[in-house]
Design a protein around this motif. Structure first.
Motif, short mmCIF file in Angstrom:
data_model
loop_
_atom_site.label_atom_id
_atom_site.label_comp_id
_atom_site.label_asym_id
_atom_site.label_seq_id
_atom_site.Cartn_x
_atom_site.Cartn_y
_atom_site.Cartn_z
N GLN A 160 63.43 64.27 73.07
CA GLN A 160 64.07 65.44 73.67
C GLN A 160 63.03 66.24 74.45
O GLN A 160 63.28 66.71 75.56
CB GLN A 160 64.71 66.31 72.60
CG GLN A 160 65.79 65.60 71.83
CD GLN A 160 66.36 66.49 70.73
OE1 GLN A 160 67.30 67.23 70.96
NE2 GLN A 160 65.77 66.44 69.57
N GLY B 24 62.76 67.21 78.46
CA GLY B 24 62.67 68.63 78.82
C GLY B 24 61.37 68.95 79.55
O GLY B 24 61.38 69.67 80.56
N GLN C 93 70.49 70.16 86.85
CA GLN C 93 69.54 70.81 87.78
C GLN C 93 69.15 69.88 88.93
O GLN C 93 68.40 70.28 89.82
CB GLN C 93 68.30 71.27 87.01
CG GLN C 93 68.64 72.24 85.88
CD GLN C 93 67.42 72.90 85.25
OE1 GLN C 93 67.20 74.07 85.44
NE2 GLN C 93 66.64 72.15 84.50
N SER D 249 68.39 76.26 84.48
CA SER D 249 69.73 76.35 83.90
C SER D 249 69.60 76.25 82.39
O SER D 249 69.09 75.27 81.87
CB SER D 249 70.60 75.18 84.38
OG SER D 249 70.83 75.28 85.76
N SER E 185 72.79 75.86 76.86
CA SER E 185 72.78 75.02 75.68
C SER E 185 71.45 75.34 74.99
O SER E 185 70.39 75.26 75.60
CB SER E 185 72.85 73.56 76.09
OG SER E 185 72.70 72.76 74.95
N GLY F 44 68.05 75.39 72.76
CA GLY F 44 67.04 74.38 72.42
C GLY F 44 66.49 73.64 73.63
O GLY F 44 65.82 72.63 73.48
N HIS F 45 66.79 74.14 74.83
CA HIS F 45 66.28 73.48 76.05
C HIS F 45 65.14 74.26 76.70
O HIS F 45 64.25 73.68 77.30
CB HIS F 45 67.40 73.32 77.08
CG HIS F 45 68.42 72.31 76.71
ND1 HIS F 45 68.62 71.15 77.42
CD2 HIS F 45 69.30 72.27 75.69
CE1 HIS F 45 69.59 70.43 76.86
NE2 HIS F 45 70.02 71.10 75.80
N ALA G 121 61.12 73.58 76.04
CA ALA G 121 60.54 72.35 76.60
C ALA G 121 60.41 72.46 78.12
O ALA G 121 59.41 72.01 78.70
CB ALA G 121 61.37 71.14 76.22
N LEU G 122 61.40 73.06 78.76
CA LEU G 122 61.29 73.27 80.21
C LEU G 122 60.05 74.11 80.51
O LEU G 122 59.27 73.80 81.42
CB LEU G 122 62.53 74.00 80.75
CG LEU G 122 63.85 73.24 80.73
CD1 LEU G 122 65.01 74.17 81.09
CD2 LEU G 122 63.82 72.07 81.69
N GLY H 201 66.26 71.23 66.51
CA GLY H 201 65.07 70.39 66.35
C GLY H 201 64.25 70.32 67.63
O GLY H 201 63.02 70.25 67.59
N SER H 202 64.94 70.34 68.77
CA SER H 202 64.23 70.21 70.04
C SER H 202 63.26 71.37 70.25
O SER H 202 62.23 71.21 70.92
CB SER H 202 65.22 70.14 71.20
OG SER H 202 66.09 71.25 71.18
N GLU I 202 60.12 70.37 68.58
CA GLU I 202 59.40 69.36 69.38
C GLU I 202 58.59 70.07 70.46
O GLU I 202 57.42 69.74 70.71
CB GLU I 202 60.39 68.39 70.06
CG GLU I 202 61.09 67.44 69.11
CD GLU I 202 61.91 66.38 69.86
OE1 GLU I 202 61.80 66.27 71.09
OE2 GLU I 202 62.67 65.65 69.19
N ALA I 203 59.22 71.04 71.10
CA ALA I 203 58.54 71.74 72.20
C ALA I 203 57.41 72.63 71.67
O ALA I 203 56.35 72.72 72.30
CB ALA I 203 59.56 72.58 72.99
#
Lengths: 307, 271
Positions: free
Chosen positions: A51, A55, A91, B113, B116, B118-119, B122-123, B152-153, B156-157
């Motif tokens: 994931q 990302g 995106q 964007s 959601s 948990g994003h 990481a971005l 969980g993500s 990870e990040a």
């Protein structure tokens, strides 16, 4: 194919500082070490965290880079699916996902490591381009396109290692979005993609002994699909064989049947896919394909039943 | 250290932001009021003191709203800064408008964007890494929700940010203690303590009152290490409105006309 990927990406990484490689604890062998050693900044191993691999790649692309994410196909697409959908596709960022060892290539590792529904999943997402090169030469050309020309996300399904080249004497040039004729023929044509190309050559050779010249087409771009090119092939040949290493739902077969219906084409389409099943069977790649009903003899016998 | 005037100006801005959000709540239902009010001061601090008013060059700091559902708070600030036009915000969530309930990459002032959960982190890790590769000194500011730490993500990040030694990443946790289903401490008692978990992932971690920008600023500049920086901001969900404060149901609910009037009074008088 993975060695070819490593070789090509190293070459482009040298030329273009925007190229980055992200891996999730799986690395292509060979030249990738050259990439890692020469451009340590642009090589990221996220560990077993797919994931974050997707990302982070999206974040890099937001700053103008062209990342490639590389791991075993199942883990490249299914585990981080929502990151692929939202971070990359929504995106519309130029990130390429290399799904290595797709289909049943990891034969002995079982269904956790088989990637048999990826085209259904990947082609369903808006903005996604889906590529399935059939041999190392096509893999090289597809990777070049991703490194230099792609405008948005790409999912590229590849084999693993040791594949032969089948397209060196190809009739058509490789062009993204175009069905590619590899071998001339008459009356019978095979449309396939990915490593199943080797089985199409077996079929061609066996049919030759029966007196048929079989044309072979590589449908390396599943999305955007060359609908006109496929319609032309459906019209030109009496029998068209569609073979794919994918479950019956949502793969190339469905799309070709839809084109045939839409264009009211009368030629006979024979299709051969994996079963809609998780099989609990171990052996080599060919043995697993056979268990799913995919072998040159089975295909020939079903088109030309023994009387 | 911030001047008294800077702090009082911020309080006044936040008052007007709260009113503007309340005004919008009478036009559309699609609002996450509670979580927007809890992060307003943090957001105002980030924009006012770290994000340039007009994007000038690629070295500018950027902000990512990882808790995308609170983007109305971001929109009212962007409107005040002239990045988003009043007309655009008046069409929030309406047919023909371009601003929706979650941030949409490509809209003015929106860097990614999200929506959601948990994003966003990481971005931000990817953007920070790209800045390092390009030898660009800009920082990335992120606001995470506490509920987002259940993804969980996010972990990870967090791990990758530390691995990649991203000292250019600053993450504010809007720790308002409640989420869609209820009060986090009741629903997920073992979620706490938060601070030790983040520290153990090799981030410099501090805790601060998320409604006091003077304190936030002080902690911000007392940073000691080159690790990625995590500020746990203790906040109140629905901050500033008497009937909303610490009430999980205001995660996603619209005030009645009577509640709207009461809310304006609460904001004006400062409850």
């Amino acid at each position: 194919m993975r060695d070819k990927f490593a070789e090509v990406i190293y070459k482009f990484g040298k030329k273009n500082k925007q190229i980055a490689v992200l891996v999730a604890d799986i690395s292509p062998a060979g030249s990738i070490n050259n990439f890692k050693n020469e451009f340590p900044d642009r090589f990221i191993n996220t560990g077993v965290s797919e994931q974050s691999m997707i990302g982070i790649a999206a974040g890099l692309a937001l700053k103008g880079m062209r990342p490639f994410c590389y791991t075993i196909a199942t883990f490249s697409l299914y585990r981080p699916f929502e990151m692929v959908r939202v971070d990359l596709c929504y995106q519309n960022l130029p990130v390429t996902i290399i799904g290595m060892g797709s289909g049943l290539v990891y034969s002995t590792l079982g269904s956790t490591h088989h990637t048999i529904e990826d085209l259904a999943v990947a082609t369903a997402i808006p903005n996604m381009t889906v590529l399935c090169p059939c041999d190392p030469m096509e893999m090289k050309l597809a990777t070049e396109w991703c490194a230099t020309k792609s405008k948005g996300p790409v999912y590229m399904r590849i084999g693993k290692r040791g594949e032969k080249d089948f397209t060196s004497n190809s009739k058509d040039k490789f062009k993204i979005g175009k069905l590619r004729k590899i071998v001339n023929g008459s009356k019978i044509a095979i449309i396939t993609y990915g490593t199943l190309i080797s089985m199409s050559f077996e079929i061609k050779d066996k049919l030759k002994k029966k007196g048929y010249n079989t044309a072979i087409y590589s449908c390396h771009t599943i999305k955007p699909l060359d609908e006109n090119g496929i319609a032309k092939v459906l019209k030109k040949y009496e029998k068209v064989i569609v073979m794919e290493e994918h479950v019956p739902n949502g793969g190339l077969k469905d799309k070709i049947l839809a084109i045939s219906f839409k264009n009211n084409i009368k030629s006979k389409v024979y299709y051969f896919t994996l079963k809609d099943k998780f099989i609990h069977f171990y052996g080599n790649h060919k043995q697993l394909l056979n268990k799913h009903g995919l072998s040159s003899n089975k295909i020939i016998n079903s088109i030309f039943p023994k009387k | 250290m911030l001047l008294k005037k800077q702090i009082s100006d911020s309080l006044n801005r936040c008052k007007s932001y709260r009113k503007r959000i309340l005004e919008i709540s009478q036009q559309v239902f699609a609002l996450h009021l509670g979580g927007s009010y809890s992060c307003l001061e943090i957001l105002d601090y980030i924009y006012e003191f770290h994000i340039p008013l007009r994007k000038k060059n690629k070295n500018d700091n950027i902000f990512i709203m990882s808790k995308g559902h609170s983007c109305i708070a971001q929109y009212v600030i962007l409107e005040n800064r002239g990045v988003i036009k009043k007309k655009e915000l008046d069409h929030y969530c309406k047919a023909g408008g371009k601003l929706g309930c979650h941030p949409d990459y490509g809209n003015p002032g929106i860097e990614a964007s999200t929506g959601s959960l948990g994003h966003g982190l990481a971005l931000a890790v990817g953007i920070c890494k790209a800045n390092k590769i390009k030898k660009n000194n800009s920082k990335v500011f992120v606001i995470l929700s506490d509920g987002e730490l259940q993804e969980g993500s996010t972990w990870e990040a967090l791990m990758m940010a530390a691995n990649l030694e991203l000292d250019n990443l600053i993450c504010f946790l809007d720790h308002n203690g409640s989420q869609s289903y209820g009060v986090t401490r009741d629903e997920h008692p073992k979620f706490y303590p938060i601070s030790n978990k983040i520290k153990s992932f090799n981030w410099e971690t501090v805790t601060v009152d998320g409604h006091k920008i003077g304190e936030i600023d002080k902690k911000f500049y007392q940073r000691k290490t080159k690790k990625p920086f995590f500020l746990i901001c203790n906040t109140i969900k629905g901050k500033g409105i008497s009937y909303m404060e610490n009430k999980p149901e205001w995660h996603y609910k619209s005030p009645t006309p009577e509640q709207y009037t009461q809310g304006l009074l609460d904001i004006e008088n400062g409850i």
